[in-house]
Design a protein around this motif. Sequence first.
Motif, PDB file in Angstrom:
ATOM      1  N   GLY A  24      56.080  37.562  18.382  1.00  0.00           N
ATOM      2  CA  GLY A  24      56.831  36.297  19.118  1.00  0.00           C
ATOM      3  C   GLY A  24      56.621  35.147  20.028  1.00  0.00           C
ATOM      4  N   ILE A  25      57.334  33.864  20.231  1.00  0.00           N
ATOM      5  CA  ILE A  25      56.742  33.013  20.864  1.00  0.00           C
ATOM      6  C   ILE A  25      57.715  32.091  22.355  1.00  0.00           C
ATOM      7  CG2 ILE A  25      55.389  32.171  19.380  1.00  0.00           C
ATOM      8  CD1 ILE A  25      57.536  30.008  18.198  1.00  0.00           C
ATOM      9  N   SER A  26      57.257  32.217  23.114  1.00  0.00           N
ATOM     10  CA  SER A  26      58.298  31.400  23.950  1.00  0.00           C
ATOM     11  C   SER A  26      57.989  30.420  24.634  1.00  0.00           C
ATOM     12  CB  SER A  26      58.011  32.400  25.371  1.00  0.00           C
ATOM     13  OG  SER A  26      58.931  32.582  25.852  1.00  0.00           O
ATOM     14  N   PRO A  27      59.213  28.987  24.231  1.00  0.00           N
ATOM     15  CA  PRO A  27      58.436  27.986  24.563  1.00  0.00           C
ATOM     16  C   PRO A  27      58.796  27.794  26.105  1.00  0.00           C
ATOM     17  CG  PRO A  27      60.485  27.654  23.698  1.00  0.00           C
ATOM     18  CD  PRO A  27      60.111  28.857  23.575  1.00  0.00           C
ATOM     19  N   LYS A  28      57.553  27.119  27.032  1.00  0.00           N
ATOM     20  CA  LYS A  28      58.088  27.217  28.089  1.00  0.00           C
ATOM     21  C   LYS A  28      57.469  25.328  28.529  1.00  0.00           C
ATOM     22  CE  LYS A  28      56.377  31.271  29.898  1.00  0.00           C
ATOM     23  NZ  LYS A  28      56.543  32.088  28.592  1.00  0.00           N
ATOM     24  N   GLN A  87      62.316  23.832  17.789  1.00  0.00           N
ATOM     25  CA  GLN A  87      61.624  24.299  18.755  1.00  0.00           C
ATOM     26  C   GLN A  87      63.204  25.944  18.617  1.00  0.00           C
ATOM     27  OE1 GLN A  87      62.180  22.674  22.309  1.00  0.00           O
ATOM     28  NE2 GLN A  87      59.500  22.995  22.438  1.00  0.00           N
ATOM     29  N   TRP A  88      64.100  25.691  18.239  1.00  0.00           N
ATOM     30  CA  TRP A  88      65.121  26.004  18.230  1.00  0.00           C
ATOM     31  C   TRP A  88      64.787  27.592  16.976  1.00  0.00           C
ATOM     32  CZ3 TRP A  88      69.353  28.393  20.410  1.00  0.00           C
ATOM     33  CH2 TRP A  88      70.314  29.878  19.851  1.00  0.00           C
ATOM     34  N   ASP A  89      64.955  26.236  15.922  1.00  0.00           N
ATOM     35  CA  ASP A  89      64.436  26.946  14.529  1.00  0.00           C
ATOM     36  C   ASP A  89      62.939  27.943  14.452  1.00  0.00           C
ATOM     37  OD1 ASP A  89      66.783  25.225  12.945  1.00  0.00           O
ATOM     38  OD2 ASP A  89      65.709  24.381  12.483  1.00  0.00           O
ATOM     39  N   ARG A  90      62.263  27.329  15.124  1.00  0.00           N
ATOM     40  CA  ARG A  90      60.642  27.768  15.455  1.00  0.00           C
ATOM     41  C   ARG A  90      60.597  29.602  15.827  1.00  0.00           C
ATOM     42  NH1 ARG A  90      56.462  28.556  11.743  1.00  0.00           N
ATOM     43  NH2 ARG A  90      54.643  29.817  13.494  1.00  0.00           N
ATOM     44  N   VAL A  91      61.366  29.051  17.133  1.00  0.00           N
ATOM     45  CA  VAL A  91      61.701  30.362  17.705  1.00  0.00           C
ATOM     46  C   VAL A  91      62.242  31.645  17.482  1.00  0.00           C
ATOM     47  CG1 VAL A  91      62.541  31.547  19.889  1.00  0.00           C
ATOM     48  CG2 VAL A  91      61.152  29.508  20.357  1.00  0.00           C
ATOM     49  N   ILE A  92      63.713  31.043  16.569  1.00  0.00           N
ATOM     50  CA  ILE A  92      64.822  31.919  16.166  1.00  0.00           C
ATOM     51  C   ILE A  92      63.765  32.814  14.736  1.00  0.00           C
ATOM     52  CG2 ILE A  92      66.812  32.186  14.596  1.00  0.00           C
ATOM     53  CD1 ILE A  92      66.587  32.289  17.925  1.00  0.00           C
ATOM     54  N   ASP A  93      63.368  31.543  14.034  1.00  0.00           N
ATOM     55  CA  ASP A  93      62.256  32.202  12.835  1.00  0.00           C
ATOM     56  C   ASP A  93      61.508  33.241  13.248  1.00  0.00           C
ATOM     57  OD1 ASP A  93      63.840  30.761  10.886  1.00  0.00           O
ATOM     58  OD2 ASP A  93      62.047  29.124  10.955  1.00  0.00           O
ATOM     59  N   ALA A 147      63.861  30.675  27.755  1.00  0.00           N
ATOM     60  CA  ALA A 147      64.734  29.099  27.102  1.00  0.00           C
ATOM     61  C   ALA A 147      66.073  30.151  25.993  1.00  0.00           C
ATOM     62  CB  ALA A 147      64.272  28.726  26.118  1.00  0.00           C
ATOM     63  N   ALA A 148      67.052  29.184  26.085  1.00  0.00           N
ATOM     64  CA  ALA A 148      67.836  29.963  25.380  1.00  0.00           C
ATOM     65  C   ALA A 148      67.961  30.193  23.736  1.00  0.00           C
ATOM     66  CB  ALA A 148      68.929  29.156  25.221  1.00  0.00           C
ATOM     67  N   CYS A 149      66.779  29.386  23.136  1.00  0.00           N
ATOM     68  CA  CYS A 149      66.416  30.585  21.569  1.00  0.00           C
ATOM     69  C   CYS A 149      65.334  31.522  21.579  1.00  0.00           C
ATOM     70  CB  CYS A 149      66.155  29.336  20.747  1.00  0.00           C
ATOM     71  SG  CYS A 149      63.950  28.839  21.787  1.00  0.00           S
ATOM     72  N   TYR A 150      64.866  31.528  22.701  1.00  0.00           N
ATOM     73  CA  TYR A 150      64.495  32.976  23.152  1.00  0.00           C
ATOM     74  C   TYR A 150      65.257  33.735  23.597  1.00  0.00           C
ATOM     75  CZ  TYR A 150      61.004  36.461  24.682  1.00  0.00           C
ATOM     76  OH  TYR A 150      59.945  37.869  25.400  1.00  0.00           O
TER      77      TYR A 150
END
Length: 257
Positions: free
Chosen positions: A93-97, A113-119, A162-165
């Motif tokens: 897992g990853i989490s952008p900040k 960013q959205w696509d990468r976190v969901i992927d 973030a919302a993607c996480y």
Amino acid sequence: MDMQLKGRRALVTGGTRGIGKAVALEFARQGADVVICGTNPEKLEQVKQELINLGVRADAYVCDVADPVQAEATVKRAAEFLGSIDILANIAGISPKKEGGFKVPFYELTIEQWDRVIDVNLNSMFYFSKYAAPYMMEQKYGRIINISSVVGLTSSEHGPAAACYTTSKTGAIGLTRAMAYELAEYNITVNAVAPGRIQTDMSAANNSYYNDLHMKLIPMKRFGTPQEVADAFVFLASDKSNYITGDTINLTGGWFL
């Protein structure tokens, strides 16, 4: 010492650091042969050696879990090395900040960013489970354990997620339930673990604002440890959880109280 996973064969994604590394090592201490995957060759080799030093068979593969082709190849390679797959722990897992450890508002997230976190966080669970499930179905035994998060269960201010996480961790719970229902007839259980604040490199990137806020929200007044999360994974991977499926275990120190 009674080893709860003696003779079992496990594949752990994101096994080079934090919770993933702790789970892989505890699986090995409990007697399981373990394959880990990740993106850092040096860390993979280091953890592989730690696993071997615990007296089990172990291997480590470079894999971008967000790539379904690499995921399929990694599962196949792991099954060939192990003989089959009894346990799959989806932990990568990853989490952008933002700079300074603050949350990235959804309206500032890039599409990339959205696509990468969901992927990485959610789609990888589907890929690895899809390719590992046939081995488990054939042998009429399996354990799939997915990593979720406290933010997958609440929309409150629980840190710089973030919302993607948050969406990926909510999705992990939905995927867990769907797979659990469909695999139950094959004696395969599928569960999730939802940690709160755990002492990892990822959470260490948070700032004092979130650290102070979380400490106030946690009745036990401390953050959890990767080992405590690993113990929950071992329970769900063991025969002591035979009649538990489609569930989510919260490890939050009482956050929801």
